[in-house]
Scaffold this motif. Structure first.
Motif: not given
Length: 209
Positions: A55, A58, A61, A63, A68, A207
């Protein structure tokens, strides 16, 4: 975007690293002093951090490529560690552990194939896979509680087995979907005459699931 993708020290990544450090701690608590209350607490905190890091990544920003990789790695290790601990303690039957582990073994051929096609080491996650992983991670603390005496044992057993059965089914369903997707990529690769269709896309990561 490239700079953001290459970041390592972000809050979501730190949460994923802390979750990874909890795996050996959990196993020690289960198999060493058998401090089950603390072991269940570690599982609960791991589940909360799994939800929180995605959460935050995302929303802020943040990521990243390493995120991953860390997130699904932590999920897999917690599943394997919990299966090992609960099976060795006799809390869950061996066939449940075998059914979950067999699914991951069934998919071991996929990463080398994806790399050969130029698509990176993993496929984008299916919702089915995330749902299966989440169900298993819900099931294990409940099955842990079900192995003890107390008013909560029977409700925990019913809910735990419901999550375990649904989770294992969804986990395998996601595996079949991944196989179908890879077969389509192989066919597209062959139709293109062996051209590396994934070139220029970077890693196709997942993910979880």
């Amino acid at each position: 975007m490239t700079g953001a993708e290459d970041r390592v020290w972000t809050i979501p990544n730190v949460l994923s690293l802390l979750r990874l450090l909890g795996v050996p701690l959990f196993l020690w608590l289960v198999l060493g002093p058998q401090a089950d209350v603390w072991a269940v607490l570690v599982l609960i905190l791991a589940g909360l951090s799994d939800w929180l890091d995605g959460r935050l990544a995302r929303a802020w920003n943040q990521v990243s490529r390493i995120g991953r990789l860390l997130d699904p790695l932590a999920d897999r290790l917690y599943i394997l560690a919990t299966l090992a601990g609960l099976t060795l303690r006799g809390i869950i039957p061996w066939w449940l552990a075998a059914a979950v582990v067999a699914r991951d073994a069934f998919l071991l051929w996929i990463p080398p194939v994806l790399r050969r096609l130029g698509y990176g080491p993993a496929l984008p996650v299916h919702f089915v896979g995330k749902a299966g992983t989440a169900s298993l991670l819900y099931a294990f603390p409940l099955l842990f509680l079900a192995g003890h005496d107390g008013w909560y044992a029977e409700p925990a057993r019913v809910l735990g087995w419901a999550f375990a059965i649904w989770g294992t089914g969804l986990y395998w369903w996601a595996g079949v979907l991944y196989v179908v997707q890879v077969r389509r990529l192989i066919a597209a690769y062959a139709d293109a005459g062996g051209e590396r269709r994934g070139r220029g896309r970077g890693e196709v990561q997942t993910t979880g699931g």
